[in-house]
Design a protein around this motif. Structure first.
Motif, PDB file in Angstrom:
ATOM      1  N   LYS A 273       0.826  -1.209   0.000  1.00 60.22           N
ATOM      2  CA  LYS A 273       0.000   0.000   0.000  1.00 60.22           C
ATOM      3  C   LYS A 273       0.860   1.259   0.000  1.00 60.22           C
ATOM      4  CE  LYS A 273      -3.889  -0.043   2.067  1.00 60.22           C
ATOM      5  NZ  LYS A 273      -4.983  -0.095   3.076  1.00 60.22           N
TER       6      LYS A 273
ATOM      7  N   ASP B 112      -2.215  -4.338  -7.412  1.00 57.75           N
ATOM      8  CA  ASP B 112      -3.562  -4.455  -6.843  1.00 57.75           C
ATOM      9  C   ASP B 112      -3.901  -3.244  -5.975  1.00 57.75           C
ATOM     10  OD1 ASP B 112      -3.911  -6.883  -8.082  1.00 57.75           O
ATOM     11  OD2 ASP B 112      -3.258  -8.066  -6.356  1.00 57.75           O
ATOM     12  N   GLU B 113      -2.953  -2.828  -5.150  1.00 60.74           N
ATOM     13  CA  GLU B 113      -3.193  -1.665  -4.293  1.00 60.74           C
ATOM     14  C   GLU B 113      -3.292  -0.382  -5.114  1.00 60.74           C
ATOM     15  OE1 GLU B 113      -3.868  -1.646  -1.202  1.00 60.74           O
ATOM     16  OE2 GLU B 113      -3.420  -3.729  -0.683  1.00 60.74           O
TER      17      GLU B 113
ATOM     18  N   THR C 280      -6.797   0.028  -6.556  1.00 66.85           N
ATOM     19  CA  THR C 280      -7.809   0.424  -5.573  1.00 66.85           C
ATOM     20  C   THR C 280      -7.732   1.909  -5.213  1.00 66.85           C
ATOM     21  OG1 THR C 280      -6.349  -0.215  -3.740  1.00 66.85           O
ATOM     22  CG2 THR C 280      -7.865  -1.892  -4.582  1.00 66.85           C
TER      23      THR C 280
ATOM     24  N   ASN D 271     -10.549   6.196  -8.141  1.00 69.94           N
ATOM     25  CA  ASN D 271     -11.974   6.370  -7.881  1.00 69.94           C
ATOM     26  C   ASN D 271     -12.657   6.737  -9.194  1.00 69.94           C
ATOM     27  OD1 ASN D 271     -14.506   6.798  -6.852  1.00 69.94           O
ATOM     28  ND2 ASN D 271     -13.987   8.663  -5.736  1.00 69.94           N
TER      29      ASN D 271
ATOM     30  N   LYS E 165      -8.558  -6.008 -13.898  1.00 77.51           N
ATOM     31  CA  LYS E 165      -8.578  -5.273 -12.629  1.00 77.51           C
ATOM     32  C   LYS E 165      -9.364  -3.972 -12.773  1.00 77.51           C
ATOM     33  CE  LYS E 165      -4.181  -7.176 -11.014  1.00 77.51           C
ATOM     34  NZ  LYS E 165      -4.803  -7.962  -9.924  1.00 77.51           N
TER      35      LYS E 165
ATOM     36  N   HIS F 274     -13.274  -4.711 -12.744  1.00 79.30           N
ATOM     37  CA  HIS F 274     -13.826  -4.945 -11.411  1.00 79.30           C
ATOM     38  C   HIS F 274     -13.869  -3.650 -10.593  1.00 79.30           C
ATOM     39  CE1 HIS F 274     -13.030  -9.179 -12.466  1.00 79.30           C
ATOM     40  NE2 HIS F 274     -13.912  -9.479 -11.528  1.00 79.30           N
ATOM     41  N   ARG F 275     -12.833  -2.836 -10.722  1.00 76.64           N
ATOM     42  CA  ARG F 275     -12.806  -1.587  -9.964  1.00 76.64           C
ATOM     43  C   ARG F 275     -13.867  -0.612 -10.466  1.00 76.64           C
ATOM     44  NH1 ARG F 275     -12.270   0.425  -5.114  1.00 76.64           N
ATOM     45  NH2 ARG F 275     -11.609   2.607  -5.121  1.00 76.64           N
TER      46      ARG F 275
ATOM     47  N   ALA G 105     -17.203  -1.670  -9.142  1.00 75.73           N
ATOM     48  CA  ALA G 105     -17.295  -1.433  -7.704  1.00 75.73           C
ATOM     49  C   ALA G 105     -17.536   0.039  -7.393  1.00 75.73           C
ATOM     50  CB  ALA G 105     -16.016  -1.908  -7.018  1.00 75.73           C
ATOM     51  N   CYS G 106     -17.023   0.929  -8.233  1.00 79.34           N
ATOM     52  CA  CYS G 106     -17.192   2.369  -8.011  1.00 79.34           C
ATOM     53  C   CYS G 106     -18.518   2.895  -8.547  1.00 79.34           C
ATOM     54  CB  CYS G 106     -16.044   3.141  -8.665  1.00 79.34           C
ATOM     55  SG  CYS G 106     -14.426   2.874  -7.914  1.00 79.34           S
TER      56      CYS G 106
END
Length: 303
Positions: free
Chosen positions: A152, A181-182, A185, A188, A221, A224-225, A228-229
């Motif tokens: 992170k 991956d971090e 995320t 936004n 990735k 999916h992000r 999710a947003c």
């Protein structure tokens, strides 16, 4: 006639302002009345040049504000004239955080005698090292206590830094999938149109030049992000990670088709809608049409 009178009056005014100065520098026997307008103006310019304001004579907060507009190179040059102001910690702290927005050392209790100026030099050296050899660059940051080896923290550092070479960064992220991956995320994509979100994603994580496993991983990735947003968009339009995955590839292919000079017969909007809906049947025709318009008007999603 009027202009001639104005010149005479102006000449008399200049003689009154600088007559005493001229008499002191004139040779014996010369009079100020014999001085021409050009010489008087030269004397005035010299006086104005001597009136240059020294930053150390200003209030400290005003001097700091003026110097805050300088980059690191210019600030080092300014410190040759104004040493105290040029070494001010507030200025170097601003330069560090504006260039490297996140470092682990920012959140620690700084030791006595800590210098943001020295930290800037180390950050700059570490970035140059990373741009040549990515592993050595990361090792340098960790050895100096600037970063900690946590996915992170490394992802935040990459996300907030613009001085890292994107080719070396791509190789590093391909090796460190946990950091990737971090990093994903941290994005936004709420209330963003799909092509614009994909552009923003590739602005931070550059797409590879060729299609392969790494590109598929990035798009997976991202899909999916993005879902999710945007849960509301998923419900209204019927999007899913698989559907977004298909649309992303369609947008990339359309971008190449419309922007490449080697493609003479450009894909039409009707063709794009037909081809895309074959792979994603639950997506409305209007939504796919808006995707085409975005690429046509704005350009490549991965440029």
């Amino acid at each position: 006639m009027g202009q001639g009178l104005w010149r005479v009056a102006r000449n008399q005014q200049l003689q009154q302002e600088y007559g005493e100065q001229w008499d002191m520098g004139a040779n014996p026997g010369q009079h100020c009345q014999g001085a021409d307008i050009y010489q008087l103006l030269r004397a005035r310019r010299g006086k104005e040049q001597h009136g240059f304001i020294d930053l150390e004579m200003l209030p400290p907060e005003l001097s700091i504000t003026i110097l805050s507009y300088l980059n690191a190179t210019d600030l080092c040059l300014a410190s040759c004239v104004w040493q105290d102001l040029g070494h001010d910690e507030y200025l170097w702290q601003g330069l560090c955080k504006s260039t490297w927005g996140h470092c682990s050392i920012y959140n620690r209790r700084l030791p006595y005698g800590f210098s943001y100026r020295r930290l800037y030099m180390m950050l700059d050296e570490g970035s140059l090292t990373f741009n040549a050899y990515h592993q050595e660059g990361i090792s340098y940051f960790m050895s100096k206590g600037i970063l900690v080896d946590h996915p992170k923290e490394l992802a935040k550092f990459i996300f907030c830094t613009r001085t890292l070479n994107w080719k070396m960064l791509r190789v590093y992220l391909d090796e460190r999938r946990d950091v990737l991956d971090e990093l994903v995320t941290l994005h936004n994509f709420s209330n963003q149109f799909l092509p614009n979100a994909l552009r923003d994603f590739f602005r931070h994580i550059h797409a590879p030049e060729e299609r392969g496993e790494y590109l598929e991983t990035l798009i997976t990735k991202f899909s999916h992000r993005f879902c999710a947003c945007n849960p509301a968009l998923v419900r209204e339009v019927g999007l899913s990670p698989d559907a977004v995955y298909v649309l992303c590839y369609s947008l990339i292919l359309l971008s190449i088709d419309l922007t490449s000079p080697h493609v003479k017969n450009k894909m039409s909007k009707r063709e794009f809608i037909r081809n895309t809906r074959r792979a994603a049947q639950n997506i409305s025709e209007d939504f796919v049409g808006h995707l085409y318009d975005n690429i046509y008007l704005i350009g490549h999603v991965a440029a």
